[in-house]
Design an enzyme around this catalytic site. Structure first.
Site, PDB file in Angstrom:
ATOM      1  CB  SER A 192      -0.678   5.394  13.877  1.00 32.60           C
ATOM      2  OG  SER A 192      -1.378   6.483  13.297  1.00 32.60           O
ATOM      3  CG  HIS A 193      -5.689   2.798   9.396  1.00 34.40           C
ATOM      4  ND1 HIS A 193      -4.980   2.597   8.223  1.00 34.40           N
ATOM      5  CD2 HIS A 193      -6.889   2.175   9.216  1.00 34.40           C
ATOM      6  CE1 HIS A 193      -5.717   1.891   7.374  1.00 34.40           C
ATOM      7  NE2 HIS A 193      -6.877   1.630   7.951  1.00 34.40           N
ATOM      8  CB  ALA A 194      -2.256   8.378  10.442  1.00 32.80           C
ATOM      9  CG  ASP A 197      -3.224   1.657   4.370  1.00 35.25           C
ATOM     10  OD1 ASP A 197      -3.719   2.434   5.217  1.00 35.25           O
ATOM     11  OD2 ASP A 197      -2.939   1.997   3.209  1.00 35.25           O
TER      12      ASP A 197
END
Length: 216
Positions: A192-194, A197
């Site tokens: 999850s990019h949340a 990174d």
């Protein structure tokens, strides 16, 4: 098992704006695939007469537990935070009918303890079929890992068709192979990019590489 959950103060968290952007606006997830050099790991594993899967599982979980980005979740009250540690949730393949079940094991940073725990759990639950969760009581602090031992894949991508709040990475590894005299294994991490990174996921992969070189 350490189930301590640390609540994140989003007012001071350095990733707060990135979390909101990728969790509520772009809703971005991504896959990163890489080959790890496991020459030393395989040679030592064979010399010791140990099983490969529990060793590779240890490499992955030890790396994951070094990074809070990959131990993030929501608690029962919907608060964002991260677990002090996560445990492995992994699949058992049933060759007789080509189905699978998944189980979980306690985590230990001590290799011998972790290895014996996983081997014991695999033996205890391997004949449980007809259900997805062969071992009951899966804790909330888990990291899903599975293996595709039939193929040395070059890329693996996955996603879901519905909204979900899962922040843990989904990690898969394939069949290892030899090239230029070295043994390599493909590893895919769905993120999850949340919460992470490219930098964080690359660091996770690099840590797996380092751990694979010093388990034994």
């Amino acid at each position: 098992m350490n189930t301590q959950f640390h609540i994140i103060d989003k007012s001071t968290w350095e990733r707060s704006i990135y979390f909101d952007y990728y969790y509520t606006q772009i809703k971005c997830k991504y896959n990163l695939n890489a080959n790890l050099d496991i020459t030393h790991l395989v040679e030592a594993q064979k010399a010791c007469g140990l099983r490969f899967f529990p060793i590779m599982l240890y490499v992955i979980l030890k790396a994951v537990n070094q990074h809070k980005e990959f131990r993030m979740s929501f608690n029962e009250e919907g608060q964002l935070g991260y677990w002090e540690e996560v445990v492995p949730c992994y699949t058992l393949f049933h060759p007789e009918n080509k189905t699978f079940t998944d189980i979980w094991s306690e985590y230990s940073a001590d290799f011998e303890t972790f290895y014996q725990t996983v081997v014991s759990d695999m033996a205890q639950y391997r004949d449980v079929t007809g259900v997805i969760k062969a071992r009951p009581g899966q804790p909330a602090n888990y990291c899903p890992v599975s293996c595709l031992p039939w193929l040395s894949f070059t890329s693996f991508a996955q996603d879901t068709y519905s909204e979900n709040s899962l922040l843990f990475p989904l990690i898969k590894f394939g069949k290892y192979f030899k090239t230029n005299g070295r043994i390599q294994i493909p590893v895919s991490v769905f993120v999850s990019h949340a919460v992470a990174d490219g930098y964080h996921t690359c660091k996770l992969m690099n840590d797996m590489q380092e751990i694979a070189e010093c388990v034994f």
